[in-house]
Design a protein around this motif. Structure first.
Motif, PDB file in Angstrom:
ATOM      1  N   PRO A 177      60.283  30.187  -3.977  1.00 24.67           N
ATOM      2  CA  PRO A 177      61.306  31.217  -3.767  1.00 24.67           C
ATOM      3  C   PRO A 177      62.610  30.638  -3.226  1.00 24.67           C
ATOM      4  N   ALA A 178      62.502  29.665  -2.311  1.00 24.44           N
ATOM      5  CA  ALA A 178      63.711  29.092  -1.705  1.00 24.44           C
ATOM      6  C   ALA A 178      64.556  28.366  -2.742  1.00 24.44           C
ATOM      7  N   LEU A 179      63.911  27.667  -3.683  1.00 24.10           N
ATOM      8  CA  LEU A 179      64.650  26.968  -4.740  1.00 24.10           C
ATOM      9  C   LEU A 179      65.502  27.932  -5.559  1.00 24.10           C
ATOM     10  N   MET A 180      65.046  29.171  -5.668  1.00 28.70           N
ATOM     11  CA  MET A 180      65.746  30.154  -6.491  1.00 28.70           C
ATOM     12  C   MET A 180      66.637  31.072  -5.660  1.00 28.70           C
ATOM     13  N   GLY A 181      66.922  30.662  -4.422  1.00 29.43           N
ATOM     14  CA  GLY A 181      67.944  31.368  -3.653  1.00 29.43           C
ATOM     15  C   GLY A 181      67.451  32.418  -2.696  1.00 29.43           C
ATOM     16  N   ASN A 182      66.185  32.327  -2.258  1.00 33.97           N
ATOM     17  CA  ASN A 182      65.616  33.341  -1.375  1.00 33.97           C
ATOM     18  C   ASN A 182      65.291  32.777   0.002  1.00 33.97           C
ATOM     19  N   VAL A 183      65.302  33.647   0.983  1.00 33.44           N
ATOM     20  CA  VAL A 183      64.729  33.349   2.291  1.00 33.44           C
ATOM     21  C   VAL A 183      63.237  33.655   2.217  1.00 33.44           C
ATOM     22  N   CYS A 184      62.409  32.830   2.889  1.00 32.41           N
ATOM     23  CA  CYS A 184      60.962  33.013   2.797  1.00 32.41           C
ATOM     24  C   CYS A 184      60.302  32.883   4.160  1.00 32.41           C
ATOM     25  N   LEU A 185      59.370  33.786   4.443  1.00 32.56           N
ATOM     26  CA  LEU A 185      58.507  33.685   5.614  1.00 32.56           C
ATOM     27  C   LEU A 185      57.185  33.078   5.162  1.00 32.56           C
ATOM     28  N   TRP A 186      56.780  31.987   5.803  1.00 39.41           N
ATOM     29  CA  TRP A 186      55.592  31.244   5.400  1.00 39.41           C
ATOM     30  C   TRP A 186      54.489  31.427   6.434  1.00 39.41           C
ATOM     31  N   LYS A 187      53.407  32.127   6.018  1.00 30.54           N
ATOM     32  CA  LYS A 187      52.235  32.248   6.881  1.00 30.54           C
ATOM     33  C   LYS A 187      51.168  31.265   6.396  1.00 30.54           C
ATOM     34  N   PRO A 188      50.920  30.199   7.155  1.00 28.26           N
ATOM     35  CA  PRO A 188      49.902  29.232   6.745  1.00 28.26           C
ATOM     36  C   PRO A 188      48.495  29.760   7.034  1.00 28.26           C
ATOM     37  N   SER A 189      47.513  29.155   6.394  1.00 30.29           N
ATOM     38  CA  SER A 189      46.122  29.458   6.715  1.00 30.29           C
ATOM     39  C   SER A 189      45.817  29.035   8.143  1.00 30.29           C
ATOM     40  N   ASP A 190      44.961  29.798   8.815  1.00 27.17           N
ATOM     41  CA  ASP A 190      44.555  29.449  10.176  1.00 27.17           C
ATOM     42  C   ASP A 190      43.909  28.068  10.237  1.00 27.17           C
ATOM     43  N   THR A 191      43.288  27.652   9.128  1.00 27.50           N
ATOM     44  CA  THR A 191      42.542  26.389   9.113  1.00 27.50           C
ATOM     45  C   THR A 191      43.337  25.254   8.467  1.00 27.50           C
ATOM     46  N   ALA A 192      44.637  25.454   8.269  1.00 24.50           N
ATOM     47  CA  ALA A 192      45.485  24.378   7.731  1.00 24.50           C
ATOM     48  C   ALA A 192      46.824  24.331   8.456  1.00 24.50           C
ATOM     49  N   MET A 193      46.803  24.726   9.717  1.00 26.62           N
ATOM     50  CA  MET A 193      48.043  24.866  10.477  1.00 26.62           C
ATOM     51  C   MET A 193      48.795  23.538  10.614  1.00 26.62           C
ATOM     52  N   LEU A 194      48.078  22.491  10.991  1.00 27.89           N
ATOM     53  CA  LEU A 194      48.749  21.227  11.285  1.00 27.89           C
ATOM     54  C   LEU A 194      49.320  20.586  10.030  1.00 27.89           C
ATOM     55  N   SER A 195      48.533  20.543   8.952  1.00 28.82           N
ATOM     56  CA  SER A 195      49.029  19.915   7.724  1.00 28.82           C
ATOM     57  C   SER A 195      50.233  20.679   7.176  1.00 28.82           C
ATOM     58  N   ASN A 196      50.183  22.005   7.242  1.00 29.47           N
ATOM     59  CA  ASN A 196      51.301  22.802   6.738  1.00 29.47           C
ATOM     60  C   ASN A 196      52.538  22.659   7.613  1.00 29.47           C
ATOM     61  N   TYR A 197      52.337  22.555   8.917  1.00 25.36           N
ATOM     62  CA  TYR A 197      53.476  22.356   9.814  1.00 25.36           C
ATOM     63  C   TYR A 197      54.120  20.993   9.559  1.00 25.36           C
ATOM     64  N   THR A 198      53.311  20.011   9.208  1.00 24.92           N
ATOM     65  CA  THR A 198      53.844  18.694   8.859  1.00 24.92           C
ATOM     66  C   THR A 198      54.738  18.792   7.631  1.00 24.92           C
ATOM     67  N   VAL A 199      54.303  19.566   6.627  1.00 26.34           N
ATOM     68  CA  VAL A 199      55.136  19.783   5.431  1.00 26.34           C
ATOM     69  C   VAL A 199      56.449  20.463   5.819  1.00 26.34           C
ATOM     70  N   LYS A 255      58.015  20.371   8.668  1.00 30.07           N
ATOM     71  CA  LYS A 255      58.889  19.415   9.365  1.00 30.07           C
ATOM     72  C   LYS A 255      59.536  18.432   8.385  1.00 30.07           C
ATOM     73  N   ILE A 256      58.800  18.052   7.346  1.00 28.40           N
ATOM     74  CA  ILE A 256      59.370  17.176   6.307  1.00 28.40           C
ATOM     75  C   ILE A 256      60.525  17.877   5.598  1.00 28.40           C
ATOM     76  N   TYR A 257      60.353  19.160   5.291  1.00 28.95           N
ATOM     77  CA  TYR A 257      61.445  19.926   4.665  1.00 28.95           C
ATOM     78  C   TYR A 257      62.698  19.911   5.545  1.00 28.95           C
ATOM     79  N   ARG A 258      62.512  20.154   6.836  1.00 30.76           N
ATOM     80  CA  ARG A 258      63.659  20.188   7.748  1.00 30.76           C
ATOM     81  C   ARG A 258      64.307  18.805   7.847  1.00 30.76           C
TER      82      ARG A 258
END
Length: 386
Positions: free
Chosen positions: A47-69, A71-74
């Protein structure tokens, strides 16, 4: 390529037609699963690539790996506020986003039950939205390998082991049911059991381990319940694996079950674990059981046929055209690659929007068509009135 499309302007000197590709009005919500870290980063970035703001809710069991992604984006330069990392309780997140009048869409991968809950919640709040929210869902499957007597045995054995047991069967595309000619089954069974005897179950930090623990206690209990059911059923025989141990981690042995009933619930319901059920069918009745296989499960995500005989191959490909969004011929039902096998399924498997393909991104834009007249309109009369 998507945004290069422009409508026709037959009279370019007098009329110019164009298309403007805009982000959607409002925000997108991305709800992501545990089992593919890349999907976590993908469902919010598309969605962001196409010009949207996005709220990202990660899985409870993949919090750390998704947060790492995230941080890489930022770190790569993504401005703050475009993709917003929002760990949250699932029902709370779903309730908040679906009650907002600014919800533009939901990009979801997860269970059928959760996606249906979101859809119902959107319907209940329909009168409050600025625009109708778009819903994209990928919800899993009960994927099959259908074997013809002309199939290559090694390909069947290796492909099924890989598809059924990689990552503990915790893939929405994993092979969960296999239909095989009775004459082939003894050889295939022997070779599969030989491979299983070599497979190690242990820590994912050990790179000689083929599969590790399943994700959490809920998954462990669900998978174990199906194995216990199989052990108690007169129609089912556990021929490999079947042991479950949660004393230190949630470990389930890769399990093969043979069934005498092709419509047993274990052939219909998604297990999402390292459990494969096999139905040996009479060799010459392959079309009868292919037709039965198309009606057995409510899902339609992935499937594969193994056949070298041209006529049988053609018949089976035709039989399964409506029951697999991603279909494989003489290959395992897992392993789709972006740009090569755009991914998604029908029925309860989801909205089949084909992530990894060009048309997927059009879901995240709101197109505005513009007509510019270069010559003024000079009469009110219709041409037919003259």
């Amino acid at each position: 390529d998507i945004t290069s499309y422009q409508p026709l302007s037959p009279e370019i000197d007098t009329v110019q037609n164009s298309a403007v590709y805009r982000g959607c009005e409002g925000f997108w919500a991305a709800i992501t699963p545990f089992n593919f870290t890349a999907i976590g980063g993908h469902l919010c970035s598309a969605p962001a690539l196409m010009g949207n703001v996005c709220l990202w809710k990660p899985s409870d069991t993949a919090m750390l790996s998704n947060y790492t992604v995230y941080k890489i984006y930022r770190e790569a330069g993504l401005p703050p506020g475009i993709i917003n990392f929002v760990p949250a309780d699932g029902p709370v997140f779903g309730d908040v986003i679906t009650k907002s009048p600014n919800l533009a869409g939901v990009n979801f991968t997860g269970s059928v039950r959760t996606f249906k809950t979101i859809w119902k919640s959107v319907a209940q709040n329909l009168d409050s939205y600025i625009s109708y929210p778009k819903l994209i869902g990928e919800c899993g499957g009960k994927n099959f390998h259908f074997i013809h007597k002309s199939a290559d045995v090694t390909s069947v054995v290796v492909g099924t082991i890989r598809s059924a047991f990689e990552y503990g069967g915790q893939k929405c595309s994993a092979c969960s049911r296999m239909y095989i000619p009775q004459s082939m089954w003894p050889e295939v069974k022997r070779k599969m059991l030989d491979i299983l005897s070599q497979i190690k179950l242990g820590s994912a930090l050990d790179n000689t381990v083929f599969l590790s623990a399943v994700i959490d206690d809920k998954a462990f209990k669900r998978i174990k319940s199906y194995i216990d059911y199989a052990k108690d059923s007169p129609n089912l025989t556990v021929i490999a694996g079947g042991q479950c141990d949660d004393s230190q981690g949630y470990f389930v042995e890769p399990t093969i079950i043979e069934t005498s009933d092709p419509q047993d619930k274990i052939m219909q319901e998604e297990i999402f674990g390292p459990v494969l059920t096999v139905f040996p069918y009479p060799d010459d009745e392959y079309m009868k059981y292919a037709q039965l296989a198309t009606k057995t499960s409510p899902f339609a995500l992935t499937g594969a046929v193994f056949a070298k005989e041209p006529k049988a191959r053609e018949e089976l490909v035709d039989a399964f055209q409506d029951v697999a969004g991603n279909f494989y011929i003489n290959d395992k039902s897992t392993g789709s690659v972006v740009g090569q096998q755009p991914f998604g399924g029908d029925r309860l498997s989801g909205t089949n929007d084909k992530a990894g393909g060009p048309y997927y991104l059009t879901r995240f834009v709101s197109m505005q068509c513009v007509k510019e007249s270069k010559v003024p309109l000079e009469t009110w009369m219709l041409p037919s009135m003259k």
